[in-house]
Write an enzyme that holds these catalytic residues in place. Sequence first.
Site, mmCIF file in Angstrom:
data_model
loop_
_atom_site.group_PDB
_atom_site.id
_atom_site.type_symbol
_atom_site.label_atom_id
_atom_site.label_comp_id
_atom_site.label_asym_id
_atom_site.label_seq_id
_atom_site.Cartn_x
_atom_site.Cartn_y
_atom_site.Cartn_z
ATOM 1 N N CYS A 4 36.703 49.367 37.576
ATOM 2 C CA CYS A 4 36.157 47.769 36.722
ATOM 3 C C CYS A 4 36.209 47.475 38.406
ATOM 4 O O CYS A 4 35.333 46.023 38.860
ATOM 5 C CB CYS A 4 36.809 47.361 35.894
ATOM 6 S SG CYS A 4 38.757 47.956 35.767
ATOM 7 N N HIS A 55 39.904 40.469 35.242
ATOM 8 C CA HIS A 55 40.621 40.934 36.350
ATOM 9 C C HIS A 55 39.762 40.107 37.931
ATOM 10 O O HIS A 55 38.953 39.502 38.341
ATOM 11 C CB HIS A 55 39.934 41.972 36.934
ATOM 12 C CG HIS A 55 40.014 43.493 35.922
ATOM 13 N ND1 HIS A 55 41.343 43.574 35.518
ATOM 14 C CD2 HIS A 55 40.263 45.055 36.024
ATOM 15 C CE1 HIS A 55 41.292 44.718 34.652
ATOM 16 N NE2 HIS A 55 40.366 45.579 34.977
#
Length: 344
Positions: free
Chosen positions: A132, A245
């Site tokens: 990710c 994130h």
Amino acid sequence: MNGLFDVAVVGATGAVGKEMISILQERDFPVRDIYPLASPRSAGSEIEFRGKTRTVTRLDEFDFSKTQIALFSAGGSVSAEYAPKAGKAGCVVIDNSSHFRYEPDIPLVVPEVNAYTLDLHTKRNIIANPNCSTIQMVVALYPLHVAAGIERINVATYQSVSGTGGKAIDALERQTADLMNGRPVEPSVYPKQIAFNALPHIDVFMDNGYTKEEMKMVWETRKIMGDDSILVNPTAVRIPVFYGHSEAVHIETAKKLGVDEAREILRAAPGVVVMDEREDGGYPTAAIESAGSDEVFVGRIREDITHPKGLNLWIVSDNLRKGAALNSVQIAEILAKTHLSAAA
Ligand code: A2P
């Protein structure tokens, strides 16, 4: 698209698996039949797909010759055992685990960067979906690399708990409630309390002192950008955010890249949204802009005052969407258009 496809989702009850199922619906992926698969623990539970109820069945009893595409997100050991079986049965696997990512005959794909490597998938019928943190970073950095040649990347990540899975989301909720109610916190999932804290530790420690999450960013950035000379120096940090994130990224380029030029390049880049006003709130954040969105958001673009060819950026994206499920479904969309034959 070339007709309709039968699609298996392995890990359908997990944080990423649920997102895969909802993104297949949102994007109207040409599904004929969907097979949600998990362990015996949740076999028999139900999911909704296009208004119909589907029963989750056991992965270990599934016959992959019934499907043309399988999206895997049930961890490395599950992928190690079942992805090759699915591939041999003629089903193309898009695997979200790190198990196959570094093998030379497995394409590691971010569609905005290296969709051309998908042709390689026919060797083993497995395509790896990157980590990710790497995906969102390369979506933003690749166009800058093409323009100015990135030589070195320094990055610190601020990663949400959903990247660890459903149990970590529960742990953050529970620890937050415990602390707010004056109860003692029992660390779980992570080795230390995650609520109201920051842990400089994601995945296992390696011999060189970096964690595996950090080394994934090194290995994967080079493989996806197709340039082994790029130096990457990451610190990966888990923070008490549920979804999204964030990354503070510092690049050094071969050719000087000014702020205006970088903004222009990023505004034209696929999958990128520039949000960069030099004022209160003029930057993207995980919980507000990225959670639930498809794009990679970039802000705080500024020249590095300590380096003549340095540029700083703040890069934010939803780790379950572009960082995992959406990237997998985008790969499946390319396969469906150009590589695969539909269900008989
Ligand atoms: P299950 O619900 O049966 O445990 P998360 O990343 O949110 O923790 O989710 C992990 C996903 O992987 C879940 O859907 C989980 O299913 C699935 N899973 C874990 N281990 C296995 C296994 N051995 N076989 C099949 N699915 C598994």
